[in-house]
Write a protein that holds these residues in place. Structure first.
Motif, PDB file in Angstrom:
ATOM      1  N   GLN A  47       0.819  -1.204   0.000  1.00  5.24           N
ATOM      2  CA  GLN A  47       0.000   0.000   0.000  1.00  5.24           C
ATOM      3  C   GLN A  47       0.863   1.269   0.000  1.00  5.24           C
ATOM      4  OE1 GLN A  47      -0.972  -2.829   2.020  1.00  5.24           O
ATOM      5  NE2 GLN A  47      -2.167  -3.189   0.158  1.00  5.24           N
ATOM      6  N   GLY A  48       2.141   1.103  -0.251  1.00  5.71           N
ATOM      7  CA  GLY A  48       3.069   2.219  -0.348  1.00  5.71           C
ATOM      8  C   GLY A  48       4.379   1.732  -0.913  1.00  5.71           C
ATOM      9  N   PRO A  49       5.304   2.654  -1.205  1.00  4.23           N
ATOM     10  CA  PRO A  49       6.599   2.255  -1.746  1.00  4.23           C
ATOM     11  C   PRO A  49       7.370   1.350  -0.787  1.00  4.23           C
ATOM     12  CG  PRO A  49       6.220   4.604  -2.038  1.00  4.23           C
ATOM     13  CD  PRO A  49       5.144   4.116  -1.125  1.00  4.23           C
ATOM     14  N   GLY A  50       8.063   0.382  -1.346  1.00  2.07           N
ATOM     15  CA  GLY A  50       8.879  -0.530  -0.548  1.00  2.07           C
ATOM     16  C   GLY A  50       9.261  -1.739  -1.380  1.00  2.07           C
ATOM     17  N   GLY A  51       9.929  -2.685  -0.744  1.00  6.51           N
ATOM     18  CA  GLY A  51      10.340  -3.897  -1.458  1.00  6.51           C
ATOM     19  C   GLY A  51      10.867  -4.926  -0.483  1.00  6.51           C
ATOM     20  N   ASP A  52      10.790  -6.189  -0.890  1.00  8.02           N
ATOM     21  CA  ASP A  52      11.271  -7.269  -0.025  1.00  8.02           C
ATOM     22  C   ASP A  52      12.763  -7.112   0.274  1.00  8.02           C
ATOM     23  OD1 ASP A  52       8.721  -8.226  -0.125  1.00  8.02           O
ATOM     24  OD2 ASP A  52       9.189 -10.061  -1.233  1.00  8.02           O
ATOM     25  N   ALA A  53      13.536  -6.774  -0.748  1.00  5.92           N
ATOM     26  CA  ALA A  53      14.983  -6.623  -0.536  1.00  5.92           C
ATOM     27  C   ALA A  53      15.278  -5.496   0.438  1.00  5.92           C
ATOM     28  CB  ALA A  53      15.691  -6.371  -1.870  1.00  5.92           C
ATOM     29  N   GLU A  54      14.472  -4.448   0.387  1.00  5.97           N
ATOM     30  CA  GLU A  54      14.685  -3.307   1.273  1.00  5.97           C
ATOM     31  C   GLU A  54      14.256  -3.642   2.701  1.00  5.97           C
ATOM     32  OE1 GLU A  54      15.320  -2.298  -2.641  1.00  5.97           O
ATOM     33  OE2 GLU A  54      13.450  -3.152  -1.858  1.00  5.97           O
ATOM     34  N   THR A  55      13.200  -4.436   2.849  1.00  6.33           N
ATOM     35  CA  THR A  55      12.840  -4.911   4.188  1.00  6.33           C
ATOM     36  C   THR A  55      13.959  -5.777   4.753  1.00  6.33           C
ATOM     37  OG1 THR A  55      10.462  -4.822   3.725  1.00  6.33           O
ATOM     38  CG2 THR A  55      11.161  -6.278   5.499  1.00  6.33           C
ATOM     39  N   GLU A  56      14.519  -6.632   3.907  1.00  6.59           N
ATOM     40  CA  GLU A  56      15.652  -7.472   4.339  1.00  6.59           C
ATOM     41  C   GLU A  56      16.852  -6.600   4.720  1.00  6.59           C
ATOM     42  OE1 GLU A  56      15.739 -10.608   4.880  1.00  6.59           O
ATOM     43  OE2 GLU A  56      14.297 -11.643   3.587  1.00  6.59           O
ATOM     44  N   GLN A  57      17.085  -5.538   3.979  1.00  4.81           N
ATOM     45  CA  GLN A  57      18.195  -4.633   4.300  1.00  4.81           C
ATOM     46  C   GLN A  57      17.985  -3.986   5.666  1.00  4.81           C
ATOM     47  OE1 GLN A  57      19.012  -1.686   1.285  1.00  4.81           O
ATOM     48  NE2 GLN A  57      20.589  -0.666   2.485  1.00  4.81           N
ATOM     49  N   LEU A  65      11.541 -13.450  19.516  1.00  2.00           N
ATOM     50  CA  LEU A  65      11.539 -12.062  19.060  1.00  2.00           C
ATOM     51  C   LEU A  65      10.099 -11.618  18.864  1.00  2.00           C
ATOM     52  CD1 LEU A  65      13.720  -9.953  18.200  1.00  2.00           C
ATOM     53  CD2 LEU A  65      13.395 -10.753  15.843  1.00  2.00           C
ATOM     54  N   LYS A  66       9.689 -10.626  19.619  1.00  2.00           N
ATOM     55  CA  LYS A  66       8.337 -10.082  19.504  1.00  2.00           C
ATOM     56  C   LYS A  66       8.393  -8.784  18.709  1.00  2.00           C
ATOM     57  CE  LYS A  66       5.342 -10.277  22.743  1.00  2.00           C
ATOM     58  NZ  LYS A  66       4.602 -10.031  24.019  1.00  2.00           N
ATOM     59  N   ILE A  67       7.669  -8.770  17.601  1.00  2.00           N
ATOM     60  CA  ILE A  67       7.689  -7.629  16.681  1.00  2.00           C
ATOM     61  C   ILE A  67       6.269  -7.112  16.497  1.00  2.00           C
ATOM     62  CG2 ILE A  67       8.286  -6.818  14.370  1.00  2.00           C
ATOM     63  CD1 ILE A  67      10.257  -9.159  14.172  1.00  2.00           C
ATOM     64  N   ALA A  68       6.079  -5.803  16.630  1.00  2.00           N
ATOM     65  CA  ALA A  68       4.813  -5.160  16.293  1.00  2.00           C
ATOM     66  C   ALA A  68       4.987  -4.437  14.967  1.00  2.00           C
ATOM     67  CB  ALA A  68       4.383  -4.178  17.380  1.00  2.00           C
ATOM     68  N   ASP A  69       4.230  -4.852  13.956  1.00  2.00           N
ATOM     69  CA  ASP A  69       4.244  -4.187  12.648  1.00  2.00           C
ATOM     70  C   ASP A  69       3.030  -3.262  12.608  1.00  2.00           C
ATOM     71  OD1 ASP A  69       4.423  -3.380  10.042  1.00  2.00           O
ATOM     72  OD2 ASP A  69       4.178  -5.371   9.157  1.00  2.00           O
ATOM     73  N   ILE A  70       3.274  -1.967  12.768  1.00  2.00           N
ATOM     74  CA  ILE A  70       2.205  -0.992  12.943  1.00  2.00           C
ATOM     75  C   ILE A  70       1.887  -0.328  11.608  1.00  2.00           C
ATOM     76  CG2 ILE A  70       1.497   1.082  14.176  1.00  2.00           C
ATOM     77  CD1 ILE A  70       3.461   0.282  16.398  1.00  2.00           C
ATOM     78  N   GLY A  71       0.616  -0.412  11.213  1.00  2.00           N
ATOM     79  CA  GLY A  71       0.220   0.059   9.887  1.00  2.00           C
ATOM     80  C   GLY A  71       0.636  -0.938   8.836  1.00  2.00           C
ATOM     81  N   CYS A  72       0.321  -2.206   9.093  1.00  2.00           N
ATOM     82  CA  CYS A  72       0.863  -3.320   8.294  1.00  2.00           C
ATOM     83  C   CYS A  72       0.242  -3.453   6.920  1.00  2.00           C
ATOM     84  CB  CYS A  72       0.699  -4.631   9.052  1.00  2.00           C
ATOM     85  SG  CYS A  72      -1.039  -5.080   9.351  1.00  2.00           S
ATOM     86  N   GLY A  73      -0.927  -2.828   6.683  1.00  2.00           N
ATOM     87  CA  GLY A  73      -1.594  -3.004   5.402  1.00  2.00           C
ATOM     88  C   GLY A  73      -1.940  -4.462   5.157  1.00  2.00           C
ATOM     89  N   THR A  74      -1.724  -4.933   3.944  1.00  2.00           N
ATOM     90  CA  THR A  74      -2.019  -6.329   3.626  1.00  2.00           C
ATOM     91  C   THR A  74      -0.846  -7.260   3.914  1.00  2.00           C
ATOM     92  OG1 THR A  74      -1.425  -5.967   1.298  1.00  2.00           O
ATOM     93  CG2 THR A  74      -3.747  -5.706   1.882  1.00  2.00           C
ATOM     94  N   GLY A  75       0.202  -6.734   4.564  1.00  2.00           N
ATOM     95  CA  GLY A  75       1.172  -7.614   5.185  1.00  2.00           C
ATOM     96  C   GLY A  75       2.468  -7.903   4.478  1.00  2.00           C
ATOM     97  N   ALA A  76       2.878  -7.083   3.523  1.00  2.00           N
ATOM     98  CA  ALA A  76       4.139  -7.363   2.814  1.00  2.00           C
ATOM     99  C   ALA A  76       5.301  -7.511   3.785  1.00  2.00           C
ATOM    100  CB  ALA A  76       4.428  -6.266   1.796  1.00  2.00           C
ATOM    101  N   SER A  77       5.426  -6.591   4.729  1.00  2.00           N
ATOM    102  CA  SER A  77       6.532  -6.646   5.693  1.00  2.00           C
ATOM    103  C   SER A  77       6.303  -7.723   6.741  1.00  2.00           C
ATOM    104  CB  SER A  77       6.706  -5.288   6.377  1.00  2.00           C
ATOM    105  OG  SER A  77       6.965  -4.283   5.441  1.00  2.00           O
ATOM    106  N   ALA A  78       5.086  -7.814   7.250  1.00  2.00           N
ATOM    107  CA  ALA A  78       4.792  -8.782   8.302  1.00  2.00           C
ATOM    108  C   ALA A  78       5.098 -10.203   7.860  1.00  2.00           C
ATOM    109  CB  ALA A  78       3.326  -8.670   8.727  1.00  2.00           C
ATOM    110  N   LEU A  79       4.778 -10.526   6.618  1.00  2.00           N
ATOM    111  CA  LEU A  79       5.018 -11.873   6.114  1.00  2.00           C
ATOM    112  C   LEU A  79       6.508 -12.180   6.003  1.00  2.00           C
ATOM    113  CD1 LEU A  79       2.206 -11.883   3.422  1.00  2.00           C
ATOM    114  CD2 LEU A  79       2.239 -13.247   5.510  1.00  2.00           C
ATOM    115  N   LEU A  80       7.301 -11.160   5.673  1.00  2.00           N
ATOM    116  CA  LEU A  80       8.749 -11.342   5.639  1.00  2.00           C
ATOM    117  C   LEU A  80       9.325 -11.474   7.048  1.00  2.00           C
ATOM    118  CD1 LEU A  80      10.454  -9.104   2.915  1.00  2.00           C
ATOM    119  CD2 LEU A  80      11.033 -11.444   3.512  1.00  2.00           C
ATOM    120  N   LEU A  81       8.871 -10.628   7.946  1.00  2.00           N
ATOM    121  CA  LEU A  81       9.361 -10.662   9.318  1.00  2.00           C
ATOM    122  C   LEU A  81       9.020 -11.980   9.995  1.00  2.00           C
ATOM    123  CD1 LEU A  81       8.329  -7.032  10.321  1.00  2.00           C
ATOM    124  CD2 LEU A  81      10.676  -7.865  10.084  1.00  2.00           C
ATOM    125  N   ALA A  82       7.895 -12.544   9.629  1.00  2.00           N
ATOM    126  CA  ALA A  82       7.458 -13.801  10.244  1.00  2.00           C
ATOM    127  C   ALA A  82       8.367 -14.972   9.899  1.00  2.00           C
ATOM    128  CB  ALA A  82       6.024 -14.120   9.831  1.00  2.00           C
TER     129      ALA A  82
END
Length: 253
Positions: free
Chosen positions: A17-27, A40-57
């Motif tokens: 739902q905004g600019p970003g990328g899997d490689a950049e989340t990994e970075q 590791l407990k992580i809160a993904d705030i404003g997660c949208g449909t989960g691009a980052s959350a799914l990678l973090l998981a």
């Protein structure tokens, strides 16, 4: 259907739902260097449909609390998590990022990509600090000027859209003011805007307009997005999202 519901309808089928990328989340994960050997407990705030959350998981021993105030987006995330076998690692929470029901020092990492602007960068980093222990990590992306000056048209546009836009130096100063020590910073490259966000959105315009029978409200939504896209294409050397990685320090801001 009001304008807000139209925006949800346009964006809920998108990977991001905004600019970003899997490689950049990994970075960003690499810069943060969380201890992967411990839970590791992580809160993904404003997660949208989960691009980052799914990678973090996918991090070993990570448990993700994925927060968004739009149930439509969380339902998409839950379906995606189930299809990837990650449901047990992700808990969704429908709520506002400025009224979170978290206990103090409840999370090792607070993560927010392309969302903190909804309450403002300074308000967000100040409010969310209490959810981290000393040494806990904050990772946020925020619209950022890349140059000391910029064309008047661009300045006027973004000051109207988001008055808190500023340079990285100013954003880092805000982090330091509110009890964080900067760990790392980088700028999202153009493909995070164009290939990962704007082009997929443009491909959805026709179907979106057809679905809403080319109503004036739907056309207005598309026209606003087209203006934003043109602004970025013309002026991308002057701004992007900056990704800020910082650690909570043992001091009262």
């Amino acid at each position: 259907m009001d304008d807000y519901q139209l925006l949800i309808d346009l964006h809920k089928s998108a990977d991001r739902q905004g600019p970003g990328g899997d490689a950049e989340t990994e970075q960003a994960i690499f810069l943060a260097m969380p201890d992967r050997s411990k839970p590791l407990k992580i809160a993904d705030i404003g997660c949208g449909t989960g691009a980052s959350a799914l990678l973090l998981a996918r991090l070993p021993k990570a448990q993700i609390t994925a927060v968004d105030f739009l149930e439509d987006f969380l339902e998409v995330l839950e379906d995606r998590a189930a299809s990837m076998g990650l449901s047990e690692k992700i808990t969704t929470l429908c709520g506002s990022m400025d009224n979170l029901p978290f206990q103090d020092e409840a999370y090792d990492v607070i993560w927010s990509e392309g969302a903190i602007y909804n309450i403002g960068f300074e308000k967000g980093v100040k409010a969310w600090r209490r959810y981290l222990p000393v040494g806990g990590l904050l990772v946020v992306s925020e619209i950022t000027w890349l140059t000391a000056s910029r064309p008047p048209e661009l300045q006027k546009y973004w000051e109207a859209e988001y008055p808190e836009i500023d340079t990285a130096a100013s954003k880092i100063a805000v982090l330091e003011k509110h009890g964080y020590s900067p760990v790392g910073y980088f700028v999202l490259p153009a493909h995070c805007w164009l290939e990962n966000y704007y082009r997929p959105m443009q491909n959805r315009f026709k179907e979106f307009l057809d679905r809403h029978k080319n109503s004036k409200a739907a056309q207005a939504v598309v026209e606003a997005e087209i203006r934003e896209i043109k602004m970025y294409e013309q002026y991308k050397p002057y701004y992007s999202y900056g990704v800020y990685v910082a650690k909570k320090v043992d001091q009262q801001p």
